[in-house]
Design a protein around this motif. Structure first.
Motif, PDB file in Angstrom:
ATOM      1  N   VAL A 213       4.278  21.470  31.691  1.00  0.00           N
ATOM      2  CA  VAL A 213       2.914  21.066  32.015  1.00  0.00           C
ATOM      3  C   VAL A 213       2.012  20.916  30.797  1.00  0.00           C
ATOM      4  O   VAL A 213       1.012  20.191  30.844  1.00  0.00           O
ATOM      5  N   ASN A 214       2.327  21.593  29.701  1.00  0.00           N
ATOM      6  CA  ASN A 214       1.449  21.537  28.531  1.00  0.00           C
ATOM      7  C   ASN A 214       1.750  20.375  27.597  1.00  0.00           C
ATOM      8  O   ASN A 214       0.966  20.094  26.689  1.00  0.00           O
ATOM      9  N   ASN A 218       3.578  14.807  29.583  1.00  0.00           N
ATOM     10  CA  ASN A 218       3.483  15.323  30.944  1.00  0.00           C
ATOM     11  C   ASN A 218       2.051  15.176  31.464  1.00  0.00           C
ATOM     12  O   ASN A 218       1.822  14.766  32.613  1.00  0.00           O
ATOM     13  N   GLN A 219       1.079  15.485  30.615  1.00  0.00           N
ATOM     14  CA  GLN A 219      -0.320  15.368  31.012  1.00  0.00           C
ATOM     15  C   GLN A 219      -0.713  13.916  31.266  1.00  0.00           C
ATOM     16  O   GLN A 219      -1.478  13.620  32.196  1.00  0.00           O
ATOM     17  N   ASN A 222       0.708  12.760  34.623  1.00  0.00           N
ATOM     18  CA  ASN A 222      -0.084  13.352  35.703  1.00  0.00           C
ATOM     19  C   ASN A 222      -1.456  12.708  35.815  1.00  0.00           C
ATOM     20  O   ASN A 222      -1.991  12.551  36.915  1.00  0.00           O
ATOM     21  N   LYS A 346       5.973   9.903  41.034  1.00  0.00           N
ATOM     22  CA  LYS A 346       6.136  11.306  41.397  1.00  0.00           C
ATOM     23  C   LYS A 346       7.599  11.708  41.542  1.00  0.00           C
ATOM     24  O   LYS A 346       7.955  12.878  41.285  1.00  0.00           O
ATOM     25  N   SER A 350       9.385  10.891  37.319  1.00  0.00           N
ATOM     26  CA  SER A 350       9.232  12.293  36.948  1.00  0.00           C
ATOM     27  C   SER A 350      10.565  13.022  36.895  1.00  0.00           C
ATOM     28  O   SER A 350      10.792  13.870  36.023  1.00  0.00           O
ATOM     29  N   VAL A 356       6.749  17.526  35.068  1.00  0.00           N
ATOM     30  CA  VAL A 356       6.300  18.451  36.098  1.00  0.00           C
ATOM     31  C   VAL A 356       5.015  17.895  36.701  1.00  0.00           C
ATOM     32  O   VAL A 356       3.987  17.814  36.027  1.00  0.00           O
ATOM     33  N   THR A 358       1.819  18.085  38.478  1.00  0.00           N
ATOM     34  CA  THR A 358       0.865  19.148  38.815  1.00  0.00           C
ATOM     35  C   THR A 358      -0.247  18.650  39.701  1.00  0.00           C
ATOM     36  O   THR A 358      -1.000  19.440  40.264  1.00  0.00           O
ATOM     37  N   PHE A 359      -0.379  17.324  39.823  1.00  0.00           N
ATOM     38  CA  PHE A 359      -1.430  16.774  40.695  1.00  0.00           C
ATOM     39  C   PHE A 359      -0.825  16.534  42.062  1.00  0.00           C
ATOM     40  O   PHE A 359       0.191  15.867  42.195  1.00  0.00           O
ATOM     41  N   ASN A 360      -1.482  17.062  43.094  1.00  0.00           N
ATOM     42  CA  ASN A 360      -1.020  16.832  44.457  1.00  0.00           C
ATOM     43  C   ASN A 360      -2.158  16.262  45.283  1.00  0.00           C
ATOM     44  O   ASN A 360      -3.293  16.756  45.227  1.00  0.00           O
TER      45      ASN A 360
END
Length: 365
Positions: A213-214, A218-219, A222, A346, A350, A356, A358-360
């Motif tokens: 996630v970091n 990945n950011q 997302n 997604k 991904s 990963v 992280t947004f849903n």
């Protein structure tokens, strides 16, 4: 006989090893995973984020100048010039807002630049207070009473003639003008803060190549998913699902440029995926799929669905606000198009890229 069988088996083993071409069938990535991530996030920053931040600040400088011109000479001509300056700056913001990620998101700068929907009743209450309506006053108030959408409310909530009267000769006209100028000054200030903040985080953004996630990539993925979800959900579905007066759920319905804002959003997300930036052809997520992951099948599917959505959006005639009456099917098709892209990012993308998500979304799709 046993020795002969063993000898034949040995020869077959040697022959098969000597002619083993399995290594030729293993696809060797053209670019390493780390280099691919580095090129993708660096190009995104250099050719998209940095360029657009600079352009945004410049346009808001122009909006400030237009507001001063209108304040000095409050005519219908100057009001129109101010309204057009707002539209140009706002549409540019649509190419910036999608990159609300990582430490930028946690700073809440984006919400101070544009929070939608706004609380127009609170705005009207702010105008009536006795204190001076300046930049400090605006800074002390909540996000839903300032930024782009609050300015849109003051400039477009009624006909140009009525707006002009409200800002010049009506009761509280002076206070209303004060608030308008303060909102624009504050917006300009926030845009400068955001640009400088991006400059500060540039080194860490470009070097953060870890998985999970970091990681910057990945950011980014997302953020793209979140941008698409926002378009599909709060900017389209709420209007479709409204029992009455659905037009008010379009983000820029007062200025009637909701369609143009959606186009800017979607084109930015598509170009960021492709690495297709203004004046530059960078290393995009599509290149990462092909040159690092060897998954052209996923890339083809994503590119095709982006194009379908863009074409359906381009094909909507006139303001998108009118589609709720004239062609609601076109709006629903666009919603489905966006959900298809979201699904591909997604799941397929991904999974292949070890992203990963992280947004849903909140509707269970």
């Amino acid at each position: 006989m046993k020795n002969k069988i063993l000898f034949i088996a040995f020869l077959l083993l040697v022959f098969s090893c000597g002619n083993d071409d399995s290594e030729d069938n293993v696809s060797i990535p053209e670019v390493s995973t780390e280099d691919g991530r580095r090129m993708q996030v660096s190009d995104l920053y250099d050719f998209q984020i940095k360029v657009n931040q600079t352009a945004h600040v410049a346009l808001l400088d122009g909006l400030v100048s237009a507001s001063h011109d209108f304040s000095s000479n409050p005519t219908e001509v100057e009001l129109l010039a101010l309204q057009n300056a707002w539209k140009t700056s706002f549409l540019n913001w649509k190419s910036n807002e999608v990159f609300n990620l990582g430490i930028i998101q946690s700073s809440f700068i984006h919400t101070r630049i544009n929070q939608w929907p706004i609380n127009f009743e609170a705005i009207e209450e702010n105008i009536l207070v006795e204190e001076t309506l300046d930049n400090d006053f605006v800074s002390s108030k909540g996000a839903n009473t300032k930024g782009y959408s609050a300015i849109e409310y003051l400039l477009f909530h009624d006909t140009s003639n009525i707006v002009l009267i409200e800002l010049t000769t009506a009761n509280n006209a002076e206070k209303r003008m004060q608030y308008l100028l303060a909102l624009i000054e504050n917006l300009n200030e926030q845009s400068i803060i955001l640009k400088e903040f991006w400059g500060e985080v540039e080194p860490s953004f470009k070097s953060n190549l870890e998985t999970g996630v970091n990681g910057s990539q990945n950011q980014v993925v997302n953020a793209i998913i979140a941008g698409l979800e926002s378009m599909k959900g709060t900017k389209i579905e709420e209007a479709l699902n409204a029992e009455s007066d659905g037009v008010i759920y379009f983000e820029a319905y007062r200025s009637e440029i909701s369609k143009e804002a959606l186009i800017e959003n979607l084109e930015t997300l598509n170009n960021s995926y492709l690495g297709d930036y203004i004046g530059e052809e960078g290393f995009g997520l599509d290149d990462y799929l092909i040159e690092v992951l060897d998954r052209p099948d996923i890339d083809i599917a994503i590119q095709e669905t982006f194009q379908v959505a863009l074409n359906d959006l381009y094909d909507i005639n006139g303001p998108i606000e009118d589609t709720l009456v004239s062609d609601i099917e076109a709006l629903d098709n666009l919603r489905v198009d966006l959900q298809t892209i979201i699904g591909l990012l997604k799941t397929d993308f991904s999974s292949a890229a070890n992203i990963v998500v992280t947004f849903n979304d909140t509707d269970g799709d």
